[in-house]
Motif scaffolding. Structure first.
Motif, short mmCIF file in Angstrom:
data_model
loop_
_atom_site.label_atom_id
_atom_site.label_comp_id
_atom_site.label_asym_id
_atom_site.label_seq_id
_atom_site.Cartn_x
_atom_site.Cartn_y
_atom_site.Cartn_z
N ASN A 31 57.81 -41.29 5.46
CA ASN A 31 58.65 -41.72 6.59
C ASN A 31 59.33 -40.48 7.16
O ASN A 31 60.55 -40.35 7.18
CB ASN A 31 59.69 -42.74 6.11
CG ASN A 31 60.38 -43.43 7.26
OD1 ASN A 31 60.05 -43.22 8.42
ND2 ASN A 31 61.37 -44.26 6.94
N TRP B 81 59.75 -39.06 10.08
CA TRP B 81 60.60 -39.02 11.27
C TRP B 81 62.02 -39.49 10.95
O TRP B 81 62.99 -38.82 11.29
CB TRP B 81 59.99 -39.88 12.38
CG TRP B 81 60.90 -40.02 13.58
CD1 TRP B 81 61.54 -41.13 14.00
CD2 TRP B 81 61.25 -38.98 14.50
NE1 TRP B 81 62.28 -40.87 15.13
CE2 TRP B 81 62.11 -39.55 15.47
CE3 TRP B 81 60.94 -37.64 14.61
CZ2 TRP B 81 62.66 -38.81 16.52
CZ3 TRP B 81 61.49 -36.90 15.66
CH2 TRP B 81 62.33 -37.48 16.59
N ASN B 82 62.14 -40.63 10.29
CA ASN B 82 63.48 -41.16 10.00
C ASN B 82 64.26 -40.26 9.04
O ASN B 82 65.46 -40.05 9.22
CB ASN B 82 63.38 -42.58 9.43
CG ASN B 82 62.96 -43.59 10.47
OD1 ASN B 82 63.22 -43.41 11.66
ND2 ASN B 82 62.29 -44.65 10.05
N LEU C 117 65.24 -37.14 10.99
CA LEU C 117 66.30 -37.47 11.94
C LEU C 117 67.64 -37.63 11.23
O LEU C 117 68.68 -37.14 11.70
CB LEU C 117 65.94 -38.77 12.68
CG LEU C 117 66.72 -39.09 13.95
CD1 LEU C 117 66.49 -38.02 15.00
CD2 LEU C 117 66.29 -40.46 14.49
N LEU D 17 56.23 -32.86 10.54
CA LEU D 17 57.10 -33.27 11.64
C LEU D 17 56.43 -33.01 12.99
O LEU D 17 56.49 -33.86 13.90
CB LEU D 17 58.42 -32.49 11.55
CG LEU D 17 59.54 -32.94 12.51
CD1 LEU D 17 59.85 -34.41 12.32
CD2 LEU D 17 60.79 -32.10 12.27
N HIS E 293 53.79 -35.60 13.56
CA HIS E 293 54.36 -36.89 13.95
C HIS E 293 54.77 -36.88 15.42
O HIS E 293 54.51 -37.85 16.16
CB HIS E 293 55.58 -37.22 13.08
CG HIS E 293 56.32 -38.44 13.54
ND1 HIS E 293 55.97 -39.71 13.14
CD2 HIS E 293 57.38 -38.58 14.39
CE1 HIS E 293 56.78 -40.59 13.71
NE2 HIS E 293 57.65 -39.93 14.47
N LEU E 294 55.42 -35.81 15.88
CA LEU E 294 55.84 -35.73 17.27
C LEU E 294 54.64 -35.80 18.20
O LEU E 294 54.69 -36.44 19.26
CB LEU E 294 56.62 -34.43 17.51
CG LEU E 294 58.05 -34.39 16.97
CD1 LEU E 294 58.66 -33.01 17.17
CD2 LEU E 294 58.92 -35.44 17.64
N SER F 68 53.67 -39.38 18.54
CA SER F 68 54.77 -40.33 18.74
C SER F 68 54.79 -40.86 20.17
O SER F 68 54.08 -40.38 21.05
CB SER F 68 56.11 -39.64 18.42
OG SER F 68 56.41 -38.68 19.43
N LEU G 143 66.61 -39.42 21.45
CA LEU G 143 65.56 -38.87 20.60
C LEU G 143 64.85 -37.69 21.24
O LEU G 143 64.29 -36.84 20.54
CB LEU G 143 64.54 -39.96 20.25
CG LEU G 143 65.07 -41.16 19.45
CD1 LEU G 143 63.94 -42.09 19.06
CD2 LEU G 143 65.81 -40.68 18.20
N ALA H 80 64.05 -34.24 19.39
CA ALA H 80 62.70 -33.68 19.30
C ALA H 80 62.68 -32.22 19.75
O ALA H 80 62.06 -31.36 19.11
CB ALA H 80 61.74 -34.50 20.15
#
Length: 657
Positions: free
Chosen positions: A325, A327-328, A331, A372, A375-376, A379, A401, A405
């Motif tokens: 997980n 991204w979370n 963040l 990361l 994921h971006l 996303s 967000l 980013a």
């Protein structure tokens, strides 16, 4: 160290200023004192702690781990009252490598273990530090990681390391650098033709040895390379491989493994390396030229990022990351109150099954940023196939967000992580030059329906066809604010420009501005605007696949002349070529991972820079803390290749298990 004696004389009196009368008195005093360790008399050293009555001999104190300070009053502390380093419990986490001997050292505040005061993750064996101090002396003894001298020496003296007031041992050795005054006289061509040996040199003849014009550390007989005495452009294999990496040698020359050259008597001489007489030239194709420019710009970007990295302090922020997980958890870490972009980032994976247990902090951090960025790229914040623009996600706008980013990308670039590599040229130009100065193209439209509408308008071949198309998409044009009277077929060009400008730029003005604010972190956006070509090379282009030339250029080779004679450097370069051509069970990425803990080269480069050392060891060793690859010296290439493949494959497999 004796408690009852002082240096009352000059340096040339008595024994280094200790007078003979004082020495006799101290001997008589110590004769009455019993050692608390061996129970024998003659214990002249006492603990300086108040109310402590312990006395001991110097050798007994060393054995019992007493501490002796070789400075100021030359104080001595018994095993109970000796000073210890104050290390927070959270920093005592298992084991790491001693940066001197490279063996494992437990990260605990013990007598036999010391930690650098200037580098939190640098741990040493006391014995290793003492050997280094005796060899380096007060002028060269410093932290092996950051080269700090003042703070490091002060702490080591406090912890009982003796630093002699002398020059380094290598500076005092007679004729230590004598070999630098000698010219290299050896033929390194794999098949030397000289019957009198490789070291034979006869000036003004075909057996004269000519040295590499670039490095001077390799040579060849004129006859062995079919050179004329007046020719000056001979280059060794190492130097030519570096030039090949820069695109300065023809591809045909780089790929050729055997070259034939005509000898003066008309016979043919087979050389087991490319012809050394091929002149250097730029690539003849536009692709080669663009690739060369891209490599140069990435090097410049690396230098710029290293300047930005000077902002990073030694204060550490630890992020607990769930790789499943990403991204979370990222963040949450970036939004915590204690997070600062200028702090050193330390990554702790909570449940990542694919990471090696021996990964260094740098490797874990690089892997975190790699996940990361991936994921971006996939996303909802971005849209497009390979070259991506910002999308319009109202939920992401409300949660800010886009700013996060941009901040994450800026932090990744400066902290040694990978670059995104998926920006479209339009997005990059909007960030650098401002959206008002950018003209988007049809390739920037990711929405298939919108792209089809634009194509129908753009390729309308009559006024009636154009009018019909505009009528069919009336609601879309009205919502976009692009309705305009159509009186001629040429009006379609302005209409297409309006639609493109709305859909690609005006529609995402709010996310774009938020994203730009995030990229201002650590001054990244400012550098992008000052150096657009350099940053375009890393933000709009994926890094090329690793090649043998890339790794050859990345790793600095440290080897002695005797290793060169055995062929260690040639074995290393030949092995990289075999791996690239698929003749090995490992990949170039495996070699980089084995040596540095990373699967790719970050835009900022590695710190410290990767090195290759040839040592008299049985198997290769990858020191990821120092990015050092230690290679064994073997008699044959087959033995070298076998050891490389066995060690790298099994190390990576066992590490993952």
């Amino acid at each position: 160290m004796s408690s009852g004696i002082w240096q009352r004389g000059e340096e040339d009196e008595g024994v280094d200023g200790f007078l003979f009368t004082d020495i006799r008195k101290e001997v008589n005093r110590a004769a009455k004192l019993k050692c608390n360790i061996c129970k024998k008399k003659g214990a002249s050293i006492g603990c300086v702690a108040p109310k402590c009555k312990r006395s001991y001999h110097f050798p007994c104190g060393i054995q019992k781990e007493c501490l002796f300070q070789f400075m100021e009053d030359f104080r001595s502390y018994c095993w109970e009252h000796k000073p210890v380093q104050k290390i927070p419990d959270r920093e005592c986490k298992g084991s790491s490598q001693c940066t001197i001997c490279l063996d494992l050292v437990e990260q605990v505040p013990a007598y036999s273990v010391l930690r650098s005061p200037c580098c939190k993750n640098a741990w040493f064996h006391r014995e290793c530090l003492q050997y280094q101090a005796l060899s380096a002396g007060i002028f060269f003894f410093r932290c092996t990681v950051c080269n700090n001298m003042d703070k490091f020496q002060k702490e080591m003296l406090r912890m009982g390391i003796h630093i002699p007031e002398k020059d380094a041992s290598w500076e005092l050795e007679e004729n230590a650098y004598q070999e630098l005054l000698q010219c290299y006289q050896h033929c390194d061509i794999k098949r030397c033709l000289c019957k009198k040996g490789r070291d034979y040199n006869e000036p003004d003849s075909k057996w004269e040895i000519k040295r590499c014009q670039c490095c001077g550390s390799r040579g060849t007989h004129l006859a062995c390379s079919s050179l004329k005495s007046w020719e000056q452009n001979w280059e060794c294999m190492e130097c030519r491989s570096i030039f090949a990496k820069s695109g300065e040698v023809m591809d045909a020359t780089r790929k050729r493994s055997l070259a034939t050259s005509e000898k003066t008597d008309g016979t043919t001489c087979l050389l087991e390396e490319p012809s050394p007489k091929c002149p250097r030239q730029l690539p003849g194709t536009p692709h080669g030229f663009l690739l060369q420019c891209l490599v140069k710009e990435r090097r410049e970007a690396s230098n710029i990022l290293r300047v930005l990295k000077l902002q990073i302090t030694t204060k550490t922020t630890r992020l607990n990351i769930n790789a499943e997980n990403i991204w979370n958890s990222a963040l949450k870490g970036f939004r915590q109150r204690s997070f600062s972009p200028t702090n050193t980032i330390e990554i702790k994976f909570t449940n990542c099954k694919n990471r090696l247990k021996t990964d260094t902090p740098a490797a874990s951090k690089h892997h975190f940023f790699q996940l990361l960025m991936l994921h971006l790229q996939n996303s909802s914040l971005f849209e497009g196939s390979s070259a991506k623009n910002l999308s319009l996600d109202f939920q992401a706008v409300r949660e800010n967000l886009y700013f996060e980013a941009g901040k994450m990308i800026a932090v990744s670039l400066v902290h040694g992580g990978p670059s995104p590599g998926f920006f479209s040229k339009t997005l990059f130009n909007c960030l650098v030059y401002g959206p008002e100065n950018v003209k988007p193209t049809l390739e920037d439209v990711a929405d298939v329906d919108v792209a089809e509408t634009i194509k129908m308008i753009k390729y309308a071949n009559s006024l009636s066809n154009l009018t019909s198309t505009v009528h069919d998409c009336y609601e879309f044009l009205a919502a976009a604010g692009c309705l305009r009277p159509i009186t001629a077929l040429c009006d379609k060009d302005m209409l297409v420009d309006d639609i493109l400008n709305y859909h690609v730029i005006k529609r995402i003005i709010s996310p774009l501005e938020s994203f730009r604010q995030g990229l201002k972190t650590l001054g990244v956006l400012e550098k992008m605007q000052a150096h657009p070509d350099e940053f375009s090379s890393i933000l709009c282009h994926k890094p090329e696949r690793l090649s043998a030339e890339t790794l050859c250029d990345l790793f600095t080779i440290h080897s002695s002349s005797d290793v060169n004679k055995i062929g260690g450097t040639d074995f290393w370069m030949g092995y990289l070529q075999d791996v690239q051509s698929g003749e090995s069970v490992v990949t170039l990425e495996d070699i980089l991972l084995f040596a540095t803990g990373s699967l790719s080269i970050p835009p900022i480069g590695f710190d410290p820079e990767p090195t290759v050392k040839f040592l008299r060891i049985r198997y290769p060793v990858g020191n990821r803390l120092l990015n050092c690859l230690k290679l064994p010296v073997t008699k044959t290439y087959e033995a070298f290749k076998k050891k490389m493949e066995f060690t790298i494959r099994n190390t990576l497999r066992v590490g993952r298990e």
